[in-house]
Design an enzyme around this catalytic site. Structure first.
Site, PDB file in Angstrom:
ATOM      1  N   THR A 288       0.835  -1.171   0.065  1.00 47.77           N
ATOM      2  CA  THR A 288      -0.066   0.005  -0.002  1.00 47.77           C
ATOM      3  C   THR A 288       0.869   1.253   0.171  1.00 47.77           C
ATOM      4  O   THR A 288       0.488   2.304  -0.683  1.00 47.77           O
ATOM      5  CB  THR A 288      -0.790  -0.009   1.273  1.00 47.77           C
ATOM      6  OG1 THR A 288      -1.810  -1.210   0.944  1.00 47.77           O
ATOM      7  CG2 THR A 288      -1.686   1.352   1.293  1.00 47.77           C
TER       8      THR A 288
ATOM      9  N   HIS B 223     -13.098  49.425  -8.331  1.00 51.03           N
ATOM     10  CA  HIS B 223     -13.839  49.725  -7.315  1.00 51.03           C
ATOM     11  C   HIS B 223     -15.306  49.662  -7.491  1.00 51.03           C
ATOM     12  O   HIS B 223     -16.019  50.300  -6.692  1.00 51.03           O
ATOM     13  CB  HIS B 223     -13.233  51.021  -6.433  1.00 51.03           C
ATOM     14  CG  HIS B 223     -11.833  50.905  -6.190  1.00 51.03           C
ATOM     15  ND1 HIS B 223     -11.388  50.810  -5.068  1.00 51.03           N
ATOM     16  CD2 HIS B 223     -10.996  51.381  -7.016  1.00 51.03           C
ATOM     17  CE1 HIS B 223     -10.130  50.899  -5.182  1.00 51.03           C
ATOM     18  NE2 HIS B 223      -9.665  51.257  -6.453  1.00 51.03           N
TER      19      HIS B 223
ATOM     20  N   SER C 203     -37.292  31.320 -10.748  1.00 50.62           N
ATOM     21  CA  SER C 203     -37.719  31.535  -9.538  1.00 50.62           C
ATOM     22  C   SER C 203     -39.192  30.608  -9.465  1.00 50.62           C
ATOM     23  O   SER C 203     -39.838  30.515 -10.661  1.00 50.62           O
ATOM     24  CB  SER C 203     -38.483  32.968  -9.612  1.00 50.62           C
ATOM     25  OG  SER C 203     -39.243  33.167  -8.467  1.00 50.62           O
ATOM     26  N   SER C 204     -39.397  30.160  -8.217  1.00 49.16           N
ATOM     27  CA  SER C 204     -40.838  29.400  -8.090  1.00 49.16           C
ATOM     28  C   SER C 204     -41.881  30.458  -7.743  1.00 49.16           C
ATOM     29  O   SER C 204     -43.006  29.703  -7.841  1.00 49.16           O
ATOM     30  CB  SER C 204     -40.443  28.535  -6.967  1.00 49.16           C
ATOM     31  OG  SER C 204     -40.445  29.363  -5.775  1.00 49.16           O
TER      32      SER C 204
ATOM     33  N   LYS D  52     -38.409  35.414 -14.750  1.00 53.98           N
ATOM     34  CA  LYS D  52     -37.373  35.474 -14.059  1.00 53.98           C
ATOM     35  C   LYS D  52     -36.293  34.338 -14.648  1.00 53.98           C
ATOM     36  O   LYS D  52     -36.584  33.332 -14.478  1.00 53.98           O
ATOM     37  CB  LYS D  52     -37.398  35.719 -12.669  1.00 53.98           C
ATOM     38  CG  LYS D  52     -36.161  36.142 -11.934  1.00 53.98           C
ATOM     39  CD  LYS D  52     -36.511  36.461 -10.437  1.00 53.98           C
ATOM     40  CE  LYS D  52     -35.209  37.222  -9.958  1.00 53.98           C
ATOM     41  NZ  LYS D  52     -33.945  36.293  -9.788  1.00 53.98           N
TER      42      LYS D  52
ATOM     43  N   GLU E 234     -23.319  30.897 -11.161  1.00 55.52           N
ATOM     44  CA  GLU E 234     -23.454  30.559  -9.964  1.00 55.52           C
ATOM     45  C   GLU E 234     -22.907  29.174  -9.538  1.00 55.52           C
ATOM     46  O   GLU E 234     -22.229  28.953  -8.551  1.00 55.52           O
ATOM     47  CB  GLU E 234     -25.285  30.584  -9.526  1.00 55.52           C
ATOM     48  CG  GLU E 234     -25.605  32.153  -9.454  1.00 55.52           C
ATOM     49  CD  GLU E 234     -27.336  32.203  -9.678  1.00 55.52           C
ATOM     50  OE1 GLU E 234     -27.701  33.254  -9.442  1.00 55.52           O
ATOM     51  OE2 GLU E 234     -27.690  30.865  -9.626  1.00 55.52           O
TER      52      GLU E 234
END
Length: 472
Positions: free
Chosen positions: A145, A193, A323-324, A329, A336
């Site tokens: 191993t 900025h 969106s629910s 949308k 993401e």
């Protein structure tokens, strides 16, 4: 056979005693003990990691057979069993939890037992007859191993890079370069900025992202060179105990042929087994890539923000309702998701760093954690970049009018006036524009600071946003 389930069992023994193993299982008694000992996460070994271990076993069987260390018929049976696994068979037999015995002994024996039992079937024998083909004495001949698992991490990472991450990065770079060409003539407001800055070309922003990913790919490729030096042949503790004198060199050559990678034996086997530095190095380069991917994904979200109350300089392709409760949308879900995966990769990198420094004396027992986190990082990053490219980057469109409107309305245009009217005059013009709503052009002309002809040249958005050509 048990009446309740109709299952049949075979009896296997090890140094701790006898146990009943399901007759149809290709794993054996040591795997069963690991199943019982480690019901931790339900996460099984990654297929790429299994491939890496099986490739090692195939290479070692070929080398040991050629060196007359194991019988030829057993060599052939092990190699056939390995090939069947590499082609996708028996994948459900690799069952040891990722969080297991230190160093990876449990997973290692799982691989040895599956190969031994399938080799027995190939030879016309029954599973469990380890006097004929032994997981330890034949499949694992001249191995430990201690040297197999760090080699498997190296091979698994190289396979994942070659098959997943590098192609994904290449496609993403090409997509961004294509968008850079498409958007090259579009002028937009720069922002530093998160405040207005001088005008830039939308296309150059995309080209900058392409260059960032290309640079990251080069860094990863350089870091991966550390993975090509193998400690295989070190056996227990790096001593090379129970190995043929020519085995070390031969097995590296065979693995090179099987993987297509320029592998070589380590100059010092004990060092190669003890230090996890190659894995920390490549993981750090993955973290670096992840950090830039987060930056790019956040930029995409900002530039697509809106549609009425945000920047909306670009349109990311809508891929699902957002969106629910709010009809119509759409959210930047691919960007993401990219950030979430990158955060996970950064967490894995921290865990790898902690595990790498936790070795003692001749062995680091935290290798199972390193193996999973490193290979998983490579694969989820590659998969993420691939789908981001196909379902987002390739289909981005630009809002040309919105970009130009922001560029023309930016107070940062006053920066171009500095060499002509001075910093203080330019600051005064900017202040009056902000307070009165008058354009910079109007105020400069009212104050007779520049002629209309000179002002038109100074505030030429096309010229201002053109990058200087690099020298050959």
């Amino acid at each position: 056979m048990t009446e309740a389930t109709g299952l049949t069992y075979r009896t296997e023994s090890d140094s701790m005693g006898e146990r009943q193993i399901p007759s149809d299982a290709y794993y054996g008694i040591q795997t069963l003990r690991a199943i019982e000992n480690f019901p931790i996460s339900g996460i099984k070994p990654l297929p790429t990691y299994v491939d890496a271990c099986v490739l090692i076993k195939k290479a070692t069987a070929i080398a040991n057979g050629a060196l007359d260390c194991i019988p030829q018929e057993i060599t052939r049976a092990i190699v056939q069993a390995a090939d069947e696994i590499l082609q996708g068979q028996f994948r459900d037999q690799f069952v040891v939890d990722v969080y297991q015995a230190g160093a990876g002994t449990s997973h290692h024996m799982n691989v040895n037992e599956v190969l031994a039992n399938r080799a027995l079937e190939i030879l016309g024998d029954k599973k469990g007859n380890y006097q004929r083909v032994s997981p330890n004495d034949h499949v694992n001949y001249g191995q430990s191993t201690n040297d197999v698992i760090p080699t498997a991490i190296r091979i698994g990472a190289l396979l994942a890079l070659e098959h997943t991450l590098y192609p994904a990065l290449s496609d993403a770079i090409a997509a961004l370069d294509n968008k850079a060409d498409e958007f090259q003539e579009i002028v937009k407001s720069g922002r530093t900025h998160l405040q207005d800055a001088v005008p830039v070309r939308l296309g150059e922003g995309f080209r900058a992202w392409a260059q960032i990913l290309a640079d990251q790919m080069s860094r990863i490729e350089r870091a991966s060179e550390d993975l090509m030096t193998l400690g295989l042949g070190g056996s227990a503790a790096g001593t090379g105990l129970n190995t043929h004198p020519q085995y070390r060199q031969q097995v590296a050559q065979i693995l090179s042929q099987l993987t297509g990678q320029p592998l070589k034996p380590a100059p010092h086997l004990m060092a190669a087994m003890q230090s996890m530095a190659p894995f920390v190095h490549i993981s750090g380069s993955l973290r670096n890539l992840a950090q830039d991917c987060v930056k790019i994904s956040h930029d995409l979200r900002l530039m697509d923000s809106g549609p009425k109350t945000g920047l909306k300089e670009i349109q990311l392709p809508p891929v699902q309702p957002g969106s629910s409760i709010m009809p119509g949308k759409y959210n930047p879900v691919m960007a993401e998701m990219t950030s979430m995966v990158c955060f996970q990769v950064m967490g894995y990198d921290s865990a790898i760093a902690l595990a790498a420094q936790a070795g003692q004396l001749e062995l680091n027992v935290m290798m199972p954690l390193i193996a999973y986190n490193l290979i998983h990082s490579i694969e989820i990053l590659g998969n993420t970049i691939s789908v981001l490219t196909k379902r987002c980057l390739e289909e981005i469109t630009a809002n040309r009018d919105r970009c130009l409107s922001y560029a023309e309305g930016s107070l940062a245009l006053v920066t171009a006036l500095n060499p002509h009217i001075g910093y203080l005059n330019a600051a005064s013009v900017a202040k009056e524009s902000l307070e009165t709503g008058k354009s910079l052009r109007q105020i400069v002309l009212e104050r007779e600071l520049l002629s209309p002809e000179v002002l038109a040249k100074v505030l030429d958005l096309e010229q201002m946003s053109t990058l200087p050509k690099s020298e050959a």
